[in-house]
Design a protein around this motif. Structure first.
Motif, PDB file in Angstrom:
ATOM      1  N   GLY A  75       0.888  -1.286  -0.016  1.00 51.24           N
ATOM      2  CA  GLY A  75       0.146  -0.094  -0.114  1.00 51.24           C
ATOM      3  C   GLY A  75       0.877   1.289   0.068  1.00 51.24           C
ATOM      4  N   ILE A  76       2.219   1.343   0.218  1.00 54.32           N
ATOM      5  CA  ILE A  76       2.989   2.420   0.279  1.00 54.32           C
ATOM      6  C   ILE A  76       3.739   2.786  -1.087  1.00 54.32           C
ATOM      7  CG2 ILE A  76       4.934   3.417   1.384  1.00 54.32           C
ATOM      8  CD1 ILE A  76       2.901   3.479   3.279  1.00 54.32           C
ATOM      9  N   LYS A  77       3.597   4.040  -1.626  1.00 51.17           N
ATOM     10  CA  LYS A  77       4.129   4.047  -2.812  1.00 51.17           C
ATOM     11  C   LYS A  77       5.464   4.772  -2.508  1.00 51.17           C
ATOM     12  CE  LYS A  77       0.256   4.855  -5.639  1.00 51.17           C
ATOM     13  NZ  LYS A  77      -0.732   5.808  -6.316  1.00 51.17           N
ATOM     14  N   PHE A  78       6.474   4.121  -2.445  1.00 50.97           N
ATOM     15  CA  PHE A  78       7.839   4.493  -1.863  1.00 50.97           C
ATOM     16  C   PHE A  78       8.574   5.458  -2.956  1.00 50.97           C
ATOM     17  CE2 PHE A  78      12.225   4.347  -0.624  1.00 50.97           C
ATOM     18  CZ  PHE A  78      12.075   4.552   1.073  1.00 50.97           C
ATOM     19  N   ILE A  79       9.091   6.642  -2.374  1.00 53.65           N
ATOM     20  CA  ILE A  79       9.919   7.329  -3.448  1.00 53.65           C
ATOM     21  C   ILE A  79      11.314   7.301  -2.912  1.00 53.65           C
ATOM     22  CG2 ILE A  79      10.074   9.509  -4.125  1.00 53.65           C
ATOM     23  CD1 ILE A  79       7.065   9.921  -3.713  1.00 53.65           C
ATOM     24  N   ASP A  80      12.011   6.990  -3.788  1.00 51.83           N
ATOM     25  CA  ASP A  80      13.553   6.726  -3.611  1.00 51.83           C
ATOM     26  C   ASP A  80      14.371   7.918  -3.889  1.00 51.83           C
ATOM     27  OD1 ASP A  80      15.915   5.450  -2.663  1.00 51.83           O
ATOM     28  OD2 ASP A  80      15.963   4.103  -4.471  1.00 51.83           O
ATOM     29  N   ALA A 122      17.714   8.388   8.673  1.00 55.82           N
ATOM     30  CA  ALA A 122      18.800   8.360   8.124  1.00 55.82           C
ATOM     31  C   ALA A 122      18.949   9.137   6.969  1.00 55.82           C
ATOM     32  CB  ALA A 122      19.296   6.718   7.866  1.00 55.82           C
ATOM     33  N   ARG A 123      18.041   9.567   6.169  1.00 56.85           N
ATOM     34  CA  ARG A 123      18.320  10.158   4.927  1.00 56.85           C
ATOM     35  C   ARG A 123      18.743  11.658   5.249  1.00 56.85           C
ATOM     36  NH1 ARG A 123      13.104   7.625   2.394  1.00 56.85           N
ATOM     37  NH2 ARG A 123      13.103   6.226   4.220  1.00 56.85           N
ATOM     38  N   GLY A 124      18.179  11.978   6.347  1.00 56.94           N
ATOM     39  CA  GLY A 124      18.645  13.649   6.409  1.00 56.94           C
ATOM     40  C   GLY A 124      20.362  13.831   6.495  1.00 56.94           C
ATOM     41  N   LYS A 159       4.677   7.591  11.958  1.00 57.29           N
ATOM     42  CA  LYS A 159       5.023   7.986  10.141  1.00 57.29           C
ATOM     43  C   LYS A 159       3.989   7.076   9.555  1.00 57.29           C
ATOM     44  CE  LYS A 159       8.888   4.863  10.663  1.00 57.29           C
ATOM     45  NZ  LYS A 159      10.365   4.707  10.549  1.00 57.29           N
ATOM     46  N   GLU A 160       4.482   7.448   8.330  1.00 55.98           N
ATOM     47  CA  GLU A 160       3.207   6.794   7.340  1.00 55.98           C
ATOM     48  C   GLU A 160       3.369   5.258   7.569  1.00 55.98           C
ATOM     49  OE1 GLU A 160       4.449   7.526   3.382  1.00 55.98           O
ATOM     50  OE2 GLU A 160       2.491   6.817   2.751  1.00 55.98           O
ATOM     51  N   TYR A 161       4.403   4.547   8.123  1.00 62.52           N
ATOM     52  CA  TYR A 161       4.363   3.081   7.914  1.00 62.52           C
ATOM     53  C   TYR A 161       4.765   2.699   9.403  1.00 62.52           C
ATOM     54  CZ  TYR A 161       8.597   4.258   5.549  1.00 62.52           C
ATOM     55  OH  TYR A 161       9.739   4.923   5.089  1.00 62.52           O
ATOM     56  N   GLY A 162       4.589   3.151  10.526  1.00 64.56           N
ATOM     57  CA  GLY A 162       4.976   2.763  11.708  1.00 64.56           C
ATOM     58  C   GLY A 162       5.174   3.535  12.991  1.00 64.56           C
ATOM     59  N   ASP A 184      14.825  14.278   4.021  1.00 68.16           N
ATOM     60  CA  ASP A 184      14.508  14.078   2.632  1.00 68.16           C
ATOM     61  C   ASP A 184      13.078  14.405   2.031  1.00 68.16           C
ATOM     62  OD1 ASP A 184      13.912  11.782   3.999  1.00 68.16           O
ATOM     63  OD2 ASP A 184      14.257  10.364   2.415  1.00 68.16           O
ATOM     64  N   ILE A 185      12.405  13.594   3.016  1.00 64.52           N
ATOM     65  CA  ILE A 185      10.855  13.689   2.637  1.00 64.52           C
ATOM     66  C   ILE A 185      10.148  13.980   3.914  1.00 64.52           C
ATOM     67  CG2 ILE A 185       9.020  11.934   2.243  1.00 64.52           C
ATOM     68  CD1 ILE A 185      10.764  10.533   0.136  1.00 64.52           C
ATOM     69  N   ILE A 186       8.897  14.765   3.547  1.00 61.86           N
ATOM     70  CA  ILE A 186       7.890  14.720   4.760  1.00 61.86           C
ATOM     71  C   ILE A 186       6.485  14.161   4.034  1.00 61.86           C
ATOM     72  CG2 ILE A 186       7.251  17.192   3.699  1.00 61.86           C
ATOM     73  CD1 ILE A 186       6.135  17.593   6.647  1.00 61.86           C
ATOM     74  N   ALA A 187       6.285  13.139   4.797  1.00 61.77           N
ATOM     75  CA  ALA A 187       5.225  12.350   4.364  1.00 61.77           C
ATOM     76  C   ALA A 187       3.810  12.788   5.339  1.00 61.77           C
ATOM     77  CB  ALA A 187       5.285  10.558   4.422  1.00 61.77           C
ATOM     78  N   THR A 188       3.872  12.082   6.463  1.00 59.29           N
ATOM     79  CA  THR A 188       2.503  12.270   7.657  1.00 59.29           C
ATOM     80  C   THR A 188       3.227  13.432   8.682  1.00 59.29           C
ATOM     81  OG1 THR A 188       3.628  10.758   9.129  1.00 59.29           O
ATOM     82  CG2 THR A 188       2.047   9.937   7.710  1.00 59.29           C
ATOM     83  N   GLU A 214       7.911  16.586  -0.728  1.00 61.75           N
ATOM     84  CA  GLU A 214       6.725  16.473   0.178  1.00 61.75           C
ATOM     85  C   GLU A 214       5.553  15.612  -0.682  1.00 61.75           C
ATOM     86  OE1 GLU A 214       4.706  20.357   0.586  1.00 61.75           O
ATOM     87  OE2 GLU A 214       3.337  19.496   2.035  1.00 61.75           O
ATOM     88  N   ILE A 215       5.050  14.691   0.249  1.00 58.15           N
ATOM     89  CA  ILE A 215       3.996  14.083  -0.294  1.00 58.15           C
ATOM     90  C   ILE A 215       2.774  14.863  -0.027  1.00 58.15           C
ATOM     91  CG2 ILE A 215       2.982  11.549  -0.662  1.00 58.15           C
ATOM     92  CD1 ILE A 215       5.837  10.689   0.253  1.00 58.15           C
ATOM     93  N   PRO A 216       2.118  15.545  -0.568  1.00 56.00           N
ATOM     94  CA  PRO A 216       1.163  16.700  -0.085  1.00 56.00           C
ATOM     95  C   PRO A 216      -0.185  15.849   0.397  1.00 56.00           C
ATOM     96  CG  PRO A 216       2.056  17.405  -2.277  1.00 56.00           C
ATOM     97  CD  PRO A 216       2.345  15.853  -2.137  1.00 56.00           C
TER      98      PRO A 216
HETATM   99  N1  LIG Z   1       6.295   7.094   0.436  1.00 60.90           N
HETATM  100  C1  LIG Z   1       7.544   7.239   1.111  1.00 60.90           C
HETATM  101  N2  LIG Z   1       8.511   7.236   0.028  1.00 60.90           N
HETATM  102  C2  LIG Z   1       9.590   7.319   0.784  1.00 60.90           C
HETATM  103  N3  LIG Z   1      10.024   7.583   1.972  1.00 60.90           N
HETATM  104  C3  LIG Z   1       9.124   7.690   2.842  1.00 60.90           C
HETATM  105  N4  LIG Z   1       9.003   8.176   4.099  1.00 60.90           N
HETATM  106  C4  LIG Z   1       7.540   8.031   4.719  1.00 60.90           C
HETATM  107  N5  LIG Z   1       6.893   7.763   3.426  1.00 60.90           N
HETATM  108  C5  LIG Z   1       7.644   7.680   2.588  1.00 60.90           C
END
Ligand SMILES: Nc1ncnc2[nH]cnc12
Ligand SMILES: O=P(O)(O)OC[C@H]1O[C@H](OP(=O)(O)OP(=O)(O)O)[C@H](O)[C@@H]1O
Length: 237
Positions: A75-80, A122-124, A159-162, A184-188, A214-216
């Protein structure tokens, strides 16, 4: 798990373009204390050339991102964002764009010159220290619980997944120091809000947040209170 008790007001900065945050608005007329000079001797982010350079870099950065369905859980669309660091030319572009974006958004207001860049595990950590050097600021990590020695302050977050815990070493930020939180990313927004709570526990003055992406639709900025939030790119995925 109880998320950090930060305010729930939308952040001040508004994003208008659904895909790339280009410089459709006027750029600030002045710069930060670590200005980037263009060929004419002007500060890059204040010129049309700087604006156009920023837009062009953003398009390239967006094209470099990876996309993975159902990672790390269904269910998570992960952005790398890791491909941004594979090619040194793209890596240089990223740092340049972050610097220009900071100039554009914070201008020359010395109240917004950070003393400390706080990067999130870690990505920051991938770009926080390089950016700190460019801004003549210190770098302080926020790490997942149990990774750092000595007394630490702790904040739980979702966060988005835990659920997770963040820590910062006591004394890493001195009371009154101006802090910019980067990731790197702001999700929730859970991770960034937890980092803000740690900065405040140590007496730092949180002057803003900076994200590559940002994942708006997850509306993370609603967790960040009335603090300036700057994002380079956004995705509608
Ligand atoms: N969808 C997502 N892709 C990559 N990193 C994330 N961190 C939280 N949600 C993410
Ligand atoms: O806005 P949120 O919903 O809090 O999500 C954003 C956070 O999630 C990711 O980190 P993750 O916790 O996956 O850790 P990692 O960087 O160690 O992979 C990302 O790097 C952000 O830190």
């Amino acid at each position: 798990m109880t998320p950090p008790a930060d305010a729930a007001q939308p952040a001040a900065s508004t994003i208008t373009n659904p895909t790339v945050l280009t410089s459709s608005t006027e750029l600030a007329s002045t710069t930060t204390t670590a200005p980037v000079q263009d060929a004419s001797g002007g500060d890059s982010a204040t010129t049309a050339a700087g604006s156009s350079e920023l837009a062009s870099i953003k398009t390239k950065l967006l094209a470099s991102l990876g996309h993975f369905a159902d990672f790390p859980i269904p269910g998570i669309k992960f952005i790398d964002i890791l491909p941004l660091f594979r090619d040194p030319a793209v890596h240089v572009d990223l740092l340049r764009a972050l610097e220009l974006q900071i100039q554009k958004e914070f201008g020359a207001d010395s109240a917004h010159k950070p003393d400390i860049i706080v990067g999130l595990d870690a990505r920051g950590f991938l770009f926080g220290p390089s950016l700190a050097l460019r801004l003549d600021a210190g770098f302080v990590p926020v790490r997942k619980k149990g990774k750092m020695p000595g007394p630490c302050v702790t904040a739980a977050y979702e966060k988005e997944y835990g659920t997770d815990y963040f820590q910062m070493q006591e004394g890493a930020i001195k009371p009154g120091q101006k802090v910019l939180v980067v990731d790197d990313i702001i999700a929730t927004g859970g991770s960034a809000a937890a980092a803000a709570s740690l900065v405040k526990q140590l007496g730092g003055e949180l002057i803003g947040y900076l994200f590559i992406l940002e994942i708006p639709f997850l509306n993370g900025r609603s967790k960040l209170g009335d603090v300036k939030m700057v994002t380079l790119l956004e995705t509608d995925e």
